[in-house]
Write a protein that holds these residues in place. Structure first.
Motif, PDB file in Angstrom:
ATOM      1  N   HIS A  39       0.867  -1.183   0.000  1.00 18.86           N
ATOM      2  CA  HIS A  39       0.000   0.000   0.000  1.00 18.86           C
ATOM      3  C   HIS A  39       0.904   1.233   0.000  1.00 18.86           C
ATOM      4  O   HIS A  39       1.773   1.371   0.872  1.00 18.86           O
ATOM      5  CB  HIS A  39      -0.891   0.016   1.251  1.00 18.86           C
ATOM      6  N   SER A  44      -4.199  -9.729  10.292  1.00 20.90           N
ATOM      7  CA  SER A  44      -5.502  -9.084  10.321  1.00 20.90           C
ATOM      8  C   SER A  44      -6.284  -9.548   9.094  1.00 20.90           C
ATOM      9  O   SER A  44      -5.701 -10.089   8.144  1.00 20.90           O
ATOM     10  CB  SER A  44      -5.347  -7.558  10.299  1.00 20.90           C
ATOM     11  N   ASP A  55      -7.483  -7.960   6.555  1.00 19.07           N
ATOM     12  CA  ASP A  55      -7.058  -7.346   5.297  1.00 19.07           C
ATOM     13  C   ASP A  55      -5.544  -7.262   5.157  1.00 19.07           C
ATOM     14  O   ASP A  55      -5.029  -6.648   4.222  1.00 19.07           O
ATOM     15  CB  ASP A  55      -7.689  -5.964   5.118  1.00 19.07           C
ATOM     16  N   ARG A  56      -4.817  -7.882   6.094  1.00 15.10           N
ATOM     17  CA  ARG A  56      -3.343  -7.949   6.087  1.00 15.10           C
ATOM     18  C   ARG A  56      -2.679  -6.595   6.322  1.00 15.10           C
ATOM     19  O   ARG A  56      -1.490  -6.427   6.044  1.00 15.10           O
ATOM     20  CB  ARG A  56      -2.808  -8.571   4.790  1.00 15.10           C
ATOM     21  N   HIS A  57      -3.421  -5.617   6.836  1.00 15.88           N
ATOM     22  CA  HIS A  57      -2.844  -4.339   7.229  1.00 15.88           C
ATOM     23  C   HIS A  57      -2.877  -4.219   8.751  1.00 15.88           C
ATOM     24  O   HIS A  57      -3.672  -4.879   9.428  1.00 15.88           O
ATOM     25  CB  HIS A  57      -3.589  -3.179   6.577  1.00 15.88           C
ATOM     26  N   SER A 109       0.893  -8.793  10.457  1.00 14.62           N
ATOM     27  CA  SER A 109       0.686  -9.592   9.239  1.00 14.62           C
ATOM     28  C   SER A 109       1.958  -9.955   8.481  1.00 14.62           C
ATOM     29  O   SER A 109       1.956 -10.072   7.251  1.00 14.62           O
ATOM     30  CB  SER A 109      -0.287  -8.853   8.302  1.00 14.62           C
ATOM     31  N   SER A 165     -12.909  -0.327   6.134  1.00 13.18           N
ATOM     32  CA  SER A 165     -13.514  -1.510   5.537  1.00 13.18           C
ATOM     33  C   SER A 165     -12.457  -2.613   5.462  1.00 13.18           C
ATOM     34  O   SER A 165     -11.268  -2.351   5.380  1.00 13.18           O
ATOM     35  CB  SER A 165     -14.022  -1.189   4.134  1.00 13.18           C
ATOM     36  N   GLY A 166     -12.908  -3.838   5.510  1.00 16.52           N
ATOM     37  CA  GLY A 166     -11.993  -4.978   5.412  1.00 16.52           C
ATOM     38  C   GLY A 166     -11.670  -5.627   6.731  1.00 16.52           C
ATOM     39  O   GLY A 166     -11.083  -6.707   6.774  1.00 16.52           O
TER      40      GLY A 166
END
Length: 394
Positions: free
Chosen positions: A60, A334, A336-338, A357, A392-393
Motif C-alpha cells: 500500500h 488481520s 485485510d493484512r494491514h 501480518s 472496511s476490510g
C-alpha cells in the motif's frame, strides 16, 4: 510491597512494544513494560537475525511516509548504540510486470518519488548476482532497501528505554488486565501494577489478551532457513543484495525472499537466509512455543525445508547448497493484512497495536512513536488513519 503508579504500562516487548517503551521513556513518561519471555527472545514474530526493509511498498503506498519515519528511527537507534542496525544493501525484486510485487512497488515508487530502476537480465547479472530470470519477468532494483538486525534492534530499544528510566520486566506473563474511568491495572503472577494508560503489543497473544477488540486475528507458523551456497563468494554482504521473487506457478501463494551472506560481526547465524512470505499453517501460539517455552515444540521439522527451498533451486541455483539451520516464527494476520493501530473501542485508556501480518517489523520505530502518541495524547500526527479500526476490510 506496594508498586509505584505508572503513566503507561506496555504488554509485550517484541519489536513494537520495545519501540513503544523507548519512545515513551524518551518523553520522560513513567513506563512499565511486561514481557512473557526473555527480552529479546526468538519465540514470537521478531526472531531470526534479520528483516527486510524497503520503501517501494507494494502492499500500500500509504505506508511510505511511515517507512521514511522508520528509516530515520533505525538510523537514530544505530547512532545511539554506536553501531548500525539498518544496513542498506539495495534489493532486487523479480516477478511478472503486472504482478503485485512489481506493479505495486513501481506504483509506490512513482507516487512518492523513490529511487528505483527497471533492469534487464544482463544488468541483473552484472549488478545483483547470478539470478535466473524467466523471460516473462520484470526486474526492479531499489537502492535504498536493505535489512535490519532484528534481535539487536529490540535489545537496543529495550536498553535505551532502561537507560531513560523505564522499568522492564521479562519472564512475567500477564494474567489479566482491567480498565475503568479511574485507570488501568495489570496482574501477573508476581504483582498487580497500576497506570493511567495501557498499550497492548502482544503479537500472537493479542487475541487472548484483547478478545473484546472485535478484530479477528489469525496466527500462522512460519519458517526461514539458512543454507551454504555452492559459490559463497558470490553472495557476500557488499556484493549481493537483498531480494524478493513473486513466484509464478499454479497454486503458489506469496513471495520468496532472502539476504546476503553475512560476514564478520554480523554473522550471528552462518549461511544465506531464505524464506517464503505467505501465511503458513494456522496455529495456536501456545502450541508453537510449548508449555514453559519448550523449544522442542517450537522446532522446525524436516518437511519445513520444502517451504523455501524452491526459491533457491528456481531462481538462485548457485545458492542452492546444503541446509544449515531453520527457525520458526509467527505471523499475526488481520483480515485485510494491514496493521491495526488504534484505541481499544471499549476502553478509552487502552491502545492496541496488532495484526502486523508478517510485514510490520521494518516499521517498528514509527509504530512505537504512534502508539506512544495515542497513549499520551489520544492522537498522532503520523499518518496512521488508514490503519485505524474504522476501515472496511476488518
Amino acid at each position: 510491597m506496594s508498586q509505584p503508579h505508572y503513566d503507561v504500562i506496555v504488554i509485550g516487548l517484541g519489536a513494537m512494544g520495545a519501540a513503544t517503551c523507548h519512545a515513551l521513556a524518551a518523553r520522560d513518561v513513567r513506563v512499565l513494560g511486561l514481557e512473557r519471555f526473555d527480552i529479546p527472545h526468538g519465540l514470537g514474530s521478531s526472531g531470526g537475525h534479520s528483516r527486510l526493509i524497503r520503501l517501494a511498498y507494494y502492499e500500500h503506498p500509504d505506508y511510505v511516509p511511515l517507512l521514511r519515519r522508520a528509516y530515520a528511527g533505525w538510523d537514530a537507534l544505530g547512532e545511539e548504540l554506536g553501531t548500525p542496525v539498518l544496513h542498506r544493501t539495495g534489493a532486487l525484486y523479480l516477478g511478472r510486470p503486472e504482478g503485485e510485487l512489481i506493479a505495486g512497488s513501481v506504483r509506490a515508487a512513482r507516487a512518492h518519488g523513490l529511487a528505483h530502476e527497471l533492469l534487464d537480465e544482463a544488468q541483473v547479472h552484472e549488478r545483483c548476482g547470478p539470478f535466473r530470470v524467466p523471460a516473462h519477468f520484470a526486474a526492479l532494483y531499489e537502492p535504498d532497501a536493505g535489512f535490519v538486525l532484528c534481535e539487536r534492534a529490540i535489545a537496543g530499544f529495550a536498553a535505551g528505554a532502561l537507560r531513560r528510566g523505564a522499568s522492564l520486566r521479562g519472564r512475567e506473563p500477564v494474567q489479566r488486565w482491567h480498565a475503568d474511568a479511574a485507570g488501568v491495572s495489570v496482574t501477573t503472577a508476581r504483582a498487580t501494577y497500576h497506570a493511567d494508560q495501557l498499550v497492548i503489543t502482544a503479537g500472537a497473544w493479542t487475541g487472548a489478551l484483547a478478545h473484546e477488540l472485535g478484530v479477528e486475528l489469525t496466527v500462522t507458523r512460519q519458517v526461514a532457513g539458512w543454507v551454504w551456497p555452492r559459490a559463497p563468494e558470490r553472495f557476500t554482504l557488499g556484493r549481493f543484495p537483498c531480494w524478493a521473487v513473486e513466484h509464478d506457478a499454479p497454486g503458489f501463494d506469496g513471495i520468496y525472499y532472502g539476504f546476503p551472506l553475512m560476514t564478520g560481526h554480523l554473522a550471528d547465524v552462518p549461511g544465506l537466509k531464505v524464506g517464503h512470505h505467505a501465511p503458513g499453517p494456522q496455529t495456536d501460539p501456545d502450541a508453537v512455543v510449548g508449555a514453559g517455552a519448550d523449544r522442542r515444540a517450537y522446532a522446525p521439522t524436516d518437511a519445513d525445508e520444502a517451504d523455501f527451498r524452491p526459491g533457491l533451486s528456481t531462481y538462485l541455483p548457485d545458492a542452492d547448497g546444503p541446509l544449515l539451520s531453520m527457525r520458526v516464527c509467527m505471523y499475526t494476520l488481520s483480515p485485510d493484512r494491514h496493521f491495526v493501530i488504534d484505541r481499544h473501542p471499549g476502553h478509552d485508556r487502552v491502545t492496541v497495536g496488532c495484526g502486523f501480518s508478517g510485514h510490520g517489523f521494518k516499521l517498528a520505530p514509527a509504530m512505537g512513536e504512534a502508539l506512544a502518541d495515542l497513549a499520551t495524547t489520544g492522537a498522532s500526527d503520523l499518518p496512521i488513519g488508514f490503519l485505524s479500526m474504522i476501515r472496511s476490510g476488518l
